[in-house]
Design a protein around this motif. Structure first.
Motif, PDB file in Angstrom:
ATOM      1  N   ASP A 150      15.188 -25.555 -69.452  1.00  0.00           N
ATOM      2  CA  ASP A 150      16.454 -25.457 -70.183  1.00  0.00           C
ATOM      3  C   ASP A 150      17.576 -24.977 -69.264  1.00  0.00           C
ATOM      4  OD1 ASP A 150      15.061 -26.229 -72.442  1.00  0.00           O
ATOM      5  OD2 ASP A 150      14.915 -24.202 -73.272  1.00  0.00           O
ATOM      6  N   LEU A 151      17.277 -23.971 -68.447  1.00  0.00           N
ATOM      7  CA  LEU A 151      18.309 -23.416 -67.563  1.00  0.00           C
ATOM      8  C   LEU A 151      18.665 -24.367 -66.426  1.00  0.00           C
ATOM      9  CD1 LEU A 151      17.306 -19.639 -67.279  1.00  0.00           C
ATOM     10  CD2 LEU A 151      19.174 -20.653 -68.604  1.00  0.00           C
ATOM     11  N   VAL A 152      17.691 -25.145 -65.938  1.00  0.00           N
ATOM     12  CA  VAL A 152      17.992 -26.111 -64.882  1.00  0.00           C
ATOM     13  C   VAL A 152      19.014 -27.120 -65.393  1.00  0.00           C
ATOM     14  CG1 VAL A 152      17.064 -28.051 -63.563  1.00  0.00           C
ATOM     15  CG2 VAL A 152      15.838 -25.874 -63.595  1.00  0.00           C
ATOM     16  N   GLN A 153      18.808 -27.605 -66.599  1.00  0.00           N
ATOM     17  CA  GLN A 153      19.748 -28.578 -67.152  1.00  0.00           C
ATOM     18  C   GLN A 153      21.117 -27.944 -67.369  1.00  0.00           C
ATOM     19  OE1 GLN A 153      18.142 -31.547 -69.988  1.00  0.00           O
ATOM     20  NE2 GLN A 153      16.247 -30.361 -69.929  1.00  0.00           N
ATOM     21  N   ASP A 154      21.135 -26.691 -67.852  1.00  0.00           N
ATOM     22  CA  ASP A 154      22.398 -26.011 -68.084  1.00  0.00           C
ATOM     23  C   ASP A 154      23.105 -25.679 -66.773  1.00  0.00           C
ATOM     24  OD1 ASP A 154      24.308 -25.026 -69.854  1.00  0.00           O
ATOM     25  OD2 ASP A 154      23.506 -22.994 -69.792  1.00  0.00           O
ATOM     26  N   ALA A 155      22.321 -25.434 -65.716  1.00  0.00           N
ATOM     27  CA  ALA A 155      22.904 -25.059 -64.425  1.00  0.00           C
ATOM     28  C   ALA A 155      23.854 -26.129 -63.902  1.00  0.00           C
ATOM     29  CB  ALA A 155      21.799 -24.796 -63.405  1.00  0.00           C
ATOM     30  N   PRO A 199      20.270 -31.375 -73.819  1.00  0.00           N
ATOM     31  CA  PRO A 199      21.139 -30.301 -73.316  1.00  0.00           C
ATOM     32  C   PRO A 199      22.344 -30.098 -74.229  1.00  0.00           C
ATOM     33  CG  PRO A 199      20.597 -31.868 -71.570  1.00  0.00           C
ATOM     34  CD  PRO A 199      20.133 -32.474 -72.851  1.00  0.00           C
ATOM     35  N   LYS A 200      22.776 -28.849 -74.345  1.00  0.00           N
ATOM     36  CA  LYS A 200      23.988 -28.561 -75.114  1.00  0.00           C
ATOM     37  C   LYS A 200      25.182 -29.236 -74.452  1.00  0.00           C
ATOM     38  CE  LYS A 200      22.251 -24.039 -76.609  1.00  0.00           C
ATOM     39  NZ  LYS A 200      22.453 -22.578 -76.533  1.00  0.00           N
ATOM     40  N   LYS A 201      25.995 -29.847 -75.281  1.00  0.00           N
ATOM     41  CA  LYS A 201      27.155 -30.566 -74.761  1.00  0.00           C
ATOM     42  C   LYS A 201      28.297 -29.599 -74.459  1.00  0.00           C
ATOM     43  CE  LYS A 201      25.204 -34.617 -75.187  1.00  0.00           C
ATOM     44  NZ  LYS A 201      24.802 -35.381 -73.985  1.00  0.00           N
ATOM     45  N   ARG A 202      28.826 -29.706 -73.269  1.00  0.00           N
ATOM     46  CA  ARG A 202      30.002 -28.936 -72.886  1.00  0.00           C
ATOM     47  C   ARG A 202      31.173 -29.884 -72.654  1.00  0.00           C
ATOM     48  NH1 ARG A 202      29.256 -23.661 -69.347  1.00  0.00           N
ATOM     49  NH2 ARG A 202      27.118 -23.037 -69.858  1.00  0.00           N
TER      50      ARG A 202
END
Length: 355
Positions: free
Chosen positions: A148-153, A184-187
């Motif tokens: 999860d954090l890799v994708q968010d990174a 992934p959460k969309k930003r």
């Protein structure tokens, strides 16, 4: 949602691909060799580029070049390999180039061992290269959180135009666990109109460099970066609290030791010792206020920092706690992993000393 069994390093690589990574540049070193191995065939399958560079120094400079074109790219290594990349990371920070850097930590200093460690905390959170720069540091404690954090990174890197580091110990890289692949959460990410990807319809060329000869220009650029760092501190701070409501002893740990500490806290409560855990997820920005608030409760009598190092996060915890409560330390180092019973015994010793 379907759960799949993955090995840590391979899951990290797959998570990067699912996040849109199109360029991987690295060099093999244990215990993260499965990342470049996996990338060597999956990058081509996914329409990306894989290059095994001739050295870690070459690899990070390839990341610099790819990031300057605006594509999502990354590198991975382990402790001494990350040391060799520090000059390039500083250059990327100065040129404000987004990328993801994965450090699967091993014992040190020097070549050390190939077993899990957390002895690169100073290097990651203080900036191992020259100059006034910071990199967001994400520290997962299990494989689900890692992917999860890799994708968010990648999103954090693109949003703030900054290199982002995933700091995982060797156990996370080598273990196998079930994970769920999440969207992934969309930003809302800014356009990459700064990229050196062809002039297009612009009336100017984009030029990306960390070189600023004039001192005032360099100071102005540092101030611009400082403003970005303040936004990251406001928006990207992450931590987890476990059973802190009535805790008498607060354990502070990150990564694999945090998982072990949570189990230790459960066993301690079964014995009548009220223990809780606060787990920093971002090591920079660091949750100073959250730790300070957690130990300010009247019930809290002692604080124990647990690390797979000789005590590096310990400094930040002491800054957070100040003179409020006594801060103790339990560490294993060189690649040795603390056990549940060892952490529980360390807490019991603290409690006995108070009595």
């Amino acid at each position: 949602m379907k759960r799949e069994i993955w090995k840590g390093s391979e899951a990290i690589a797959e998570a990067a691909i699912r996040a849109g990574c199109k360029g991987f540049f690295g060099y093999p070193i244990t215990p993260q060799n499965e990342i470049p191995e996996y990338m060597s065939f999956r990058m081509e399958e996914s329409g990306g580029v894989f290059v095994q560079a001739e050295s870690e120094v070459a690899a990070i400079n390839m990341v610099y070049g790819a990031a300057a074109t605006g594509v999502r790219c990354m590198t991975s290594s382990s402790s001494p390999g990350i040391s060799l990349k520090q000059e390039g990371i500083s250059y990327m920070a100065g040129a404000m180039l987004p990328a993801v850097i994965v450090n699967v930590m091993r014992g040190g200093p020097g070549l050390g061992s190939i077993q899990p460690s957390q002895a690169d905390y100073f290097q990651a959170t203080r900036g191992g290269g020259n100059g006034d720069y910071r990199t967001p540091v994400l520290a997962p404690s299990n494989l689900q959180e890692t992917v999860d954090l890799v994708q968010d990174a990648f999103d954090i890197a693109d949003q703030y135009r900054i290199p982002v580091m995933i700091l995982a110990d060797g156990l996370i890289g080598q273990m196998m666990e079930p994970i769920i692949w999440k969207e992934p959460k969309k930003r809302e990410l800014p356009p990459k109109d700064w990229a050196a990807s062809g002039r297009g319809k612009r009336d100017h060329n984009n030029f990306l460099s960390s070189l600023l000869i004039d001192a005032q220009d360099c100071e102005n650029h540092n101030q611009k970066m400082l403003d970005i760092y303040k936004k990251i501190e406001e928006n990207e701070l992450r931590w987890e609290e476990i059973q802190l409501e009535d805790a008498e002893v607060v354990i502070v740990a990150y990564g694999t030791p945090a998982r072990i500490s949570i189990t230790a806290a459960e066993q301690l409560r079964a014995k009548g010792i009220k223990a809780g855990v606060i787990r920093p997820i971002t090591l920079w920005p660091f949750p100073y206020k959250q730790i300070r608030d957690a130990v300010s409760n009247d019930s809290v009598k002692q604080v124990l920092v647990v690390e797979m190092s000789t005590g590096q996060m310990l400094d930040d915890v002491k800054i957070a706690v100040g003179e409020q409560k006594p801060v103790h330390f339990y560490g294993r180092y060189g690649g040795v992993i603390p056990t549940v019973s060892e952490i529980a015994q360390a807490v019991e010793r603290i409690v006995q000393e108070v009595k």
